[in-house]
Scaffold this motif. Structure first.
Motif, mmCIF file in Angstrom:
data_model
loop_
_atom_site.group_PDB
_atom_site.id
_atom_site.type_symbol
_atom_site.label_atom_id
_atom_site.label_comp_id
_atom_site.label_asym_id
_atom_site.label_seq_id
_atom_site.Cartn_x
_atom_site.Cartn_y
_atom_site.Cartn_z
ATOM 1 N N ASN A 2 13.194 -7.016 -13.822
ATOM 2 C CA ASN A 2 13.072 -8.229 -13.025
ATOM 3 C C ASN A 2 14.453 -8.780 -12.673
ATOM 4 O O ASN A 2 14.676 -9.249 -11.560
ATOM 5 C CB ASN A 2 12.238 -9.262 -13.771
ATOM 6 N N THR A 3 15.374 -8.714 -13.622
ATOM 7 C CA THR A 3 16.737 -9.189 -13.387
ATOM 8 C C THR A 3 17.419 -8.350 -12.314
ATOM 9 O O THR A 3 18.111 -8.881 -11.447
ATOM 10 C CB THR A 3 17.557 -9.144 -14.697
ATOM 11 N N GLN A 4 17.210 -7.035 -12.372
ATOM 12 C CA GLN A 4 17.803 -6.150 -11.370
ATOM 13 C C GLN A 4 17.226 -6.448 -9.987
ATOM 14 O O GLN A 4 17.957 -6.471 -9.004
ATOM 15 C CB GLN A 4 17.560 -4.693 -11.738
ATOM 16 N N LYS A 5 15.938 -6.689 -9.918
ATOM 17 C CA LYS A 5 15.297 -6.997 -8.639
ATOM 18 C C LYS A 5 15.859 -8.288 -8.053
ATOM 19 O O LYS A 5 16.157 -8.362 -6.861
ATOM 20 C CB LYS A 5 13.787 -7.104 -8.817
ATOM 21 N N LYS A 6 16.039 -9.310 -8.892
ATOM 22 C CA LYS A 6 16.619 -10.570 -8.429
ATOM 23 C C LYS A 6 18.054 -10.366 -7.953
ATOM 24 O O LYS A 6 18.476 -10.963 -6.962
ATOM 25 C CB LYS A 6 16.580 -11.608 -9.540
ATOM 26 N N MET A 7 18.786 -9.528 -8.657
ATOM 27 C CA MET A 7 20.167 -9.266 -8.291
ATOM 28 C C MET A 7 20.244 -8.576 -6.922
ATOM 29 O O MET A 7 21.057 -8.942 -6.075
ATOM 30 C CB MET A 7 20.829 -8.387 -9.362
ATOM 31 N N VAL A 8 19.382 -7.603 -6.706
ATOM 32 C CA VAL A 8 19.350 -6.894 -5.422
ATOM 33 C C VAL A 8 18.941 -7.850 -4.304
ATOM 34 O O VAL A 8 19.539 -7.848 -3.225
ATOM 35 C CB VAL A 8 18.401 -5.674 -5.486
ATOM 36 N N GLU A 9 17.948 -8.690 -4.548
ATOM 37 C CA GLU A 9 17.516 -9.671 -3.542
ATOM 38 C C GLU A 9 18.635 -10.651 -3.216
ATOM 39 O O GLU A 9 18.846 -10.995 -2.056
ATOM 40 C CB GLU A 9 16.281 -10.420 -4.027
ATOM 41 N N SER A 10 19.351 -11.081 -4.227
ATOM 42 C CA SER A 10 20.472 -12.000 -4.016
ATOM 43 C C SER A 10 21.570 -11.337 -3.196
ATOM 44 O O SER A 10 22.129 -11.933 -2.269
ATOM 45 C CB SER A 10 21.024 -12.458 -5.363
ATOM 46 N N PHE A 11 21.879 -10.088 -3.535
ATOM 47 C CA PHE A 11 22.908 -9.365 -2.794
ATOM 48 C C PHE A 11 22.480 -9.175 -1.348
ATOM 49 O O PHE A 11 23.283 -9.367 -0.426
ATOM 50 C CB PHE A 11 23.192 -8.012 -3.438
ATOM 51 N N GLU A 12 21.230 -8.832 -1.128
ATOM 52 C CA GLU A 12 20.737 -8.628 0.233
ATOM 53 C C GLU A 12 20.821 -9.925 1.032
ATOM 54 O O GLU A 12 21.265 -9.926 2.184
ATOM 55 C CB GLU A 12 19.302 -8.121 0.213
ATOM 56 N N MET A 13 20.437 -11.039 0.425
ATOM 57 C CA MET A 13 20.501 -12.322 1.109
ATOM 58 C C MET A 13 21.958 -12.672 1.460
ATOM 59 O O MET A 13 22.264 -13.057 2.585
ATOM 60 C CB MET A 13 19.908 -13.431 0.243
ATOM 61 N N ASN A 14 22.862 -12.499 0.511
ATOM 62 C CA ASN A 14 24.277 -12.787 0.764
ATOM 63 C C ASN A 14 24.857 -11.872 1.826
ATOM 64 O O ASN A 14 25.670 -12.303 2.656
ATOM 65 C CB ASN A 14 25.085 -12.681 -0.528
ATOM 66 N N HIS A 15 24.431 -10.628 1.821
ATOM 67 C CA HIS A 15 24.915 -9.666 2.811
ATOM 68 C C HIS A 15 24.438 -10.059 4.210
ATOM 69 O O HIS A 15 25.197 -9.992 5.174
ATOM 70 C CB HIS A 15 24.438 -8.273 2.429
ATOM 71 N N ARG A 16 23.200 -10.493 4.310
ATOM 72 C CA ARG A 16 22.662 -10.933 5.606
ATOM 73 C C ARG A 16 23.382 -12.188 6.103
ATOM 74 O O ARG A 16 23.658 -12.317 7.291
ATOM 75 C CB ARG A 16 21.164 -11.166 5.517
ATOM 76 N N ILE A 17 23.691 -13.099 5.202
ATOM 77 C CA ILE A 17 24.443 -14.303 5.581
ATOM 78 C C ILE A 17 25.829 -13.911 6.082
ATOM 79 O O ILE A 17 26.307 -14.431 7.096
ATOM 80 C CB ILE A 17 24.535 -15.285 4.393
ATOM 81 N N PHE A 18 26.473 -12.980 5.387
ATOM 82 C CA PHE A 18 27.788 -12.501 5.803
ATOM 83 C C PHE A 18 27.715 -11.896 7.203
ATOM 84 O O PHE A 18 28.542 -12.197 8.071
ATOM 85 C CB PHE A 18 28.314 -11.467 4.800
ATOM 86 N N MET A 19 26.717 -11.066 7.461
ATOM 87 C CA MET A 19 26.573 -10.439 8.775
ATOM 88 C C MET A 19 26.292 -11.493 9.846
ATOM 89 O O MET A 19 26.827 -11.409 10.948
ATOM 90 C CB MET A 19 25.456 -9.393 8.762
ATOM 91 N N LYS A 20 25.481 -12.485 9.538
ATOM 92 C CA LYS A 20 25.204 -13.538 10.508
ATOM 93 C C LYS A 20 26.485 -14.275 10.865
ATOM 94 O O LYS A 20 26.758 -14.535 12.046
ATOM 95 C CB LYS A 20 24.173 -14.517 9.958
ATOM 96 N N ASN A 21 27.292 -14.600 9.872
ATOM 97 C CA ASN A 21 28.554 -15.292 10.131
ATOM 98 C C ASN A 21 29.514 -14.425 10.930
ATOM 99 O O ASN A 21 30.232 -14.919 11.805
ATOM 100 C CB ASN A 21 29.197 -15.738 8.819
ATOM 101 N N LEU A 22 29.529 -13.136 10.657
ATOM 102 C CA LEU A 22 30.382 -12.215 11.406
ATOM 103 C C LEU A 22 29.940 -12.139 12.869
ATOM 104 O O LEU A 22 30.770 -12.193 13.783
ATOM 105 C CB LEU A 22 30.335 -10.836 10.752
ATOM 106 N N ILE A 23 28.655 -12.085 13.095
ATOM 107 C CA ILE A 23 28.116 -12.047 14.459
ATOM 108 C C ILE A 23 28.400 -13.362 15.177
ATOM 109 O O ILE A 23 28.747 -13.374 16.361
ATOM 110 C CB ILE A 23 26.609 -11.714 14.430
ATOM 111 N N ASP A 24 28.282 -14.481 14.454
ATOM 112 C CA ASP A 24 28.618 -15.778 15.045
ATOM 113 C C ASP A 24 30.096 -15.837 15.437
ATOM 114 O O ASP A 24 30.449 -16.410 16.470
ATOM 115 C CB ASP A 24 28.294 -16.918 14.083
ATOM 116 N N SER A 25 30.947 -15.241 14.623
ATOM 117 C CA SER A 25 32.382 -15.192 14.938
ATOM 118 C C SER A 25 32.633 -14.383 16.201
ATOM 119 O O SER A 25 33.458 -14.755 17.037
ATOM 120 C CB SER A 25 33.166 -14.569 13.780
ATOM 121 N N LEU A 26 31.916 -13.277 16.347
ATOM 122 C CA LEU A 26 32.030 -12.474 17.571
ATOM 123 C C LEU A 26 31.624 -13.295 18.792
ATOM 124 O O LEU A 26 32.284 -13.240 19.831
ATOM 125 C CB LEU A 26 31.153 -11.229 17.492
#
Length: 102
Positions: A2-26
């Motif tokens: 369960n901890t690993q699943k939460k960690m992966v979900e957190s990483f995925e969410m942070n990665h998507r936020i990073f990509m959104k900010n990068l696209i906004d910068s473009l």
């Protein structure tokens, strides 16, 4: 598990936020380039250096991203489209006449 699943979900969410900010910068950079083209069709020295620096920094970020195997297919398309868009911005930027006298 369960901890690993939460960690992966957190990483995925942070990665998507990073990509959104990068696209906004473009998008912001594209607006700035278009505004400069409309104003006087001349790229001043300071402005040129700032735009080129921004393009280079975004390129470093975009091309340093490896696609995690657990991300959805739409993520691959987003990354590929962002890289294409950056390439187009470079072409637009180099299409602006330069004037070092400003």
């Amino acid at each position: 598990m369960n901890t690993q699943k939460k960690m992966v979900e957190s990483f995925e969410m942070n990665h998507r936020i990073f990509m959104k900010n990068l696209i906004d910068s473009l998008a912001k950079l594209e607006e700035d380039i278009e505004a400069a083209r409309e104003i006087d069709n001349v790229c001043s020295g300071e402005w040129c250096r700032a735009i080129e620096f921004s393009l280079d920094e975004i390129a470093k970020d975009l091309y340093s991203i490896s696609e995690p195997r657990w991300m959805a297919d739409d993520y691959s398309r987003t990354l590929r489209n962002s890289r294409r868009r950056l390439h187009d911005l470079y072409a637009k930027y180099h299409g602006i006449p330069t004037n070092t006298e400003h």
